[in-house]
Structure formats: C-alpha cells, structure tokens
Motif scaffolding. Sequence first.
Motif, mmCIF file in Angstrom:
data_model
loop_
_atom_site.group_PDB
_atom_site.id
_atom_site.type_symbol
_atom_site.label_atom_id
_atom_site.label_comp_id
_atom_site.label_asym_id
_atom_site.label_seq_id
_atom_site.Cartn_x
_atom_site.Cartn_y
_atom_site.Cartn_z
ATOM 1 N N ILE A 35 0.947 -1.439 0.003
ATOM 2 C CA ILE A 35 -0.090 0.044 0.231
ATOM 3 C C ILE A 35 0.961 1.221 -0.162
ATOM 4 C CG2 ILE A 35 -1.845 1.284 1.354
ATOM 5 C CD1 ILE A 35 -2.871 -1.301 -0.098
ATOM 6 N N THR A 36 1.958 1.254 0.763
ATOM 7 C CA THR A 36 2.876 2.365 0.910
ATOM 8 C C THR A 36 3.509 2.579 -0.646
ATOM 9 O OG1 THR A 36 2.984 2.083 3.520
ATOM 10 C CG2 THR A 36 4.787 3.459 2.050
ATOM 11 N N ARG A 37 3.886 1.607 -1.137
ATOM 12 C CA ARG A 37 4.692 1.583 -2.244
ATOM 13 C C ARG A 37 3.536 2.071 -3.459
ATOM 14 N NH1 ARG A 37 8.820 -2.550 -4.988
ATOM 15 N NH2 ARG A 37 9.317 -1.300 -6.863
ATOM 16 N N ILE A 38 2.466 1.898 -3.365
ATOM 17 C CA ILE A 38 1.472 2.184 -4.293
ATOM 18 C C ILE A 38 1.288 3.825 -4.138
ATOM 19 C CG2 ILE A 38 -1.041 2.134 -5.196
ATOM 20 C CD1 ILE A 38 -1.153 -0.649 -4.738
ATOM 21 N N ALA A 39 0.959 4.179 -3.154
ATOM 22 C CA ALA A 39 0.801 5.611 -2.551
ATOM 23 C C ALA A 39 2.114 6.384 -2.912
ATOM 24 C CB ALA A 39 0.402 5.777 -1.142
ATOM 25 N N GLY A 40 3.276 5.873 -2.812
ATOM 26 C CA GLY A 40 4.329 6.590 -3.129
ATOM 27 C C GLY A 40 4.867 6.508 -4.620
ATOM 28 N N THR A 41 4.571 5.690 -5.438
ATOM 29 C CA THR A 41 4.837 5.577 -6.731
ATOM 30 C C THR A 41 3.775 6.381 -7.710
ATOM 31 O OG1 THR A 41 5.821 3.345 -6.472
ATOM 32 C CG2 THR A 41 5.178 4.061 -8.759
ATOM 33 N N SER A 42 2.582 6.343 -7.167
ATOM 34 C CA SER A 42 1.446 7.138 -7.988
ATOM 35 C C SER A 42 1.932 8.760 -7.798
ATOM 36 C CB SER A 42 0.120 7.121 -6.964
ATOM 37 O OG SER A 42 -0.803 7.936 -7.815
ATOM 38 N N PRO A 43 1.715 9.292 -9.116
ATOM 39 C CA PRO A 43 2.058 10.739 -9.049
ATOM 40 C C PRO A 43 1.070 11.684 -8.319
ATOM 41 C CG PRO A 43 1.089 9.778 -11.128
ATOM 42 C CD PRO A 43 1.391 8.759 -10.503
ATOM 43 N N GLY A 44 0.130 11.086 -7.618
ATOM 44 C CA GLY A 44 -1.060 12.025 -7.219
ATOM 45 C C GLY A 44 -1.923 11.009 -6.489
ATOM 46 N N PRO A 45 -2.883 11.754 -5.644
ATOM 47 C CA PRO A 45 -3.878 10.784 -4.586
ATOM 48 C C PRO A 45 -4.906 10.261 -5.152
ATOM 49 C CG PRO A 45 -4.243 13.119 -4.388
ATOM 50 C CD PRO A 45 -3.127 12.989 -5.202
ATOM 51 N N ALA A 46 -5.332 10.741 -6.646
ATOM 52 C CA ALA A 46 -6.553 9.973 -7.376
ATOM 53 C C ALA A 46 -6.670 8.358 -7.668
ATOM 54 C CB ALA A 46 -7.047 10.862 -8.409
ATOM 55 N N ALA A 63 -6.564 5.052 3.948
ATOM 56 C CA ALA A 63 -5.719 5.283 5.085
ATOM 57 C C ALA A 63 -4.435 5.947 4.748
ATOM 58 C CB ALA A 63 -5.672 3.872 6.011
ATOM 59 N N ALA A 64 -3.911 5.448 3.673
ATOM 60 C CA ALA A 64 -2.624 5.917 3.271
ATOM 61 C C ALA A 64 -2.885 7.514 2.513
ATOM 62 C CB ALA A 64 -1.992 5.047 2.202
ATOM 63 N N GLY A 65 -3.810 7.976 2.572
ATOM 64 C CA GLY A 65 -3.943 9.251 2.261
ATOM 65 C C GLY A 65 -4.408 9.531 0.692
ATOM 66 N N CYS A 66 -4.967 8.289 0.246
ATOM 67 C CA CYS A 66 -5.357 8.614 -1.093
ATOM 68 C C CYS A 66 -6.954 8.766 -1.373
ATOM 69 C CB CYS A 66 -5.261 7.032 -2.057
ATOM 70 S SG CYS A 66 -3.461 6.361 -2.194
#
Length: 255
Positions: A35-46, A63-66
């Motif tokens: 989950i952290t890696r997805i949120a960190g690799t995505s260029p934005g939250p959407a 919960a990871a801010g997305c």
Amino acid sequence: MPTLEPHHVRQVAESFGIDAERYDRARPRYPQELITRIAGTSPGPAILDVGCGTGIASRQLQAAGCKVLGVEPDARMAEYARERGLEVEVAKIETWDPQGRTFDALTAAQCWHWVDPVAGAAKAAQVLRPGGLLAAFWNVDQLPPELDAVSGKIYRQVFPAVTTNADPYKVMTGTAAEAINQDGRFHAAEQWRFEWQRQYTRDEWLDRVPTNGGMNLLPPDKLAEVLTDLGQAIDAIGGSFTMSYTTIAVTAIRN
C-alpha cells in the motif's frame, strides 16, 4: 478440453456478493509495504480501484492518504463498500464510462484475472494520466504441506472436473503483463513481491473457505461436507496453522 480463462467465467466473480459481510470479514488484507509503495509511486492521490468489492484494498489506500473511486460489477458488494464510506460506481471496468475523468493510479486487488486482459489494459491507458501507475495485485496463499495435500483431496472430491494449474497466479500475472506490454501505452510491466505470514485458527479458516471462487455456488450440503472435512484436517494438526503469503503486483507506468 481447454481450461477457460477466468474472465470467461465471470459469473464466479460476480457471485461473491452472496455474503459480502463474510467476504469482507474473512478475506486477508494486503501488506502495508504494498500500500505504501503504491501511494508513493502514484504521481498523485486520485486512485481508481477496479473490482473494489467490499472495499478492502480501497480502505487501506484511503488510510494511506489516497482519494479512491471504486468500480464494482456486483451491486451487493458495492453497497457494502458505500456503507463504509467509499464512493463506488456499479459497472464492469471494460464497459465503464469514465465521463472524461482521469486518475493518478489504477489498482485492482485480487480481481484483474476476472477482467478481459486486453480490454482492461486499454481502459487503464484511457483513464490514467501520463506517469500514472497501473497496479494489479494478488495475495497468493500457500498452506503448510501437511494441510495442503489433504485439502487438495477434499476439493477434488467436490470439483472433479476442474483442471488445476500448479501455479495459476504465474499464469494470471503473465497474462496481465503481456496485455499491458502489447497495449503500447505503458512502460514495460514490472513485478513487485512481498512475503508475509498469517496464523489461522480452525474457525478463522473455515470462515474464509466459502469466500473462495466457486465455493459459494455449491449446494449447502456439499459446502457443509467440505467444511467438516477441512475442520477435521485442521484439528488433526493441532487446530491452527501458519499460512505463507506472497503478494504479487504487476505494475506499469503510463507513457
């Protein structure tokens, strides 16, 4: 006789909503590292979460801010997710109309094999912004050897005509990566892997078994027979066991 690919038997996937509460309760979550890696690799939250089901992965991403929008073909699963604060639209991803919306990432948890791989890759390319992340991932479980052999015999008694594959997830991930690469609008697909374990009691495992593909379509007496036999097998090894999981993600970045 050739084995049907999962997306050709979509009715199995669309049966999970028979008991959405059990599905949400019993299915495993995804490792926080993923989950952290997805949120960190995505260029934005959407995030567009395909086949979001009851929202297990969607809630972890939230919960990871997305900011997550789910697309789910089963209205029962979608309603369960909505009741837990998720925005969900009911549709199959292949025919879903994004209405001009685009996203920073498209995720698919434990479901991309139910999607036509070519149409799914094309829809992902359509809705992802340049630099957006496509991440399709699966929890692959491995029972301990002493339980795996017994379970296999029990399941074969119920599904004798099913052709088994020694490593179905290798086929699923390979099919997904091939379609993504053939689409031509993504950088070459990569694979992320996460190893972890979970302890199951007898009752916890028997709660999960009916959520596995096809099991909830069995007649009640057949399902009860399977659960009884599995319960006896778990009792024979002490009443609990350690499941080894590998979470595999097929990922690609939109050109």
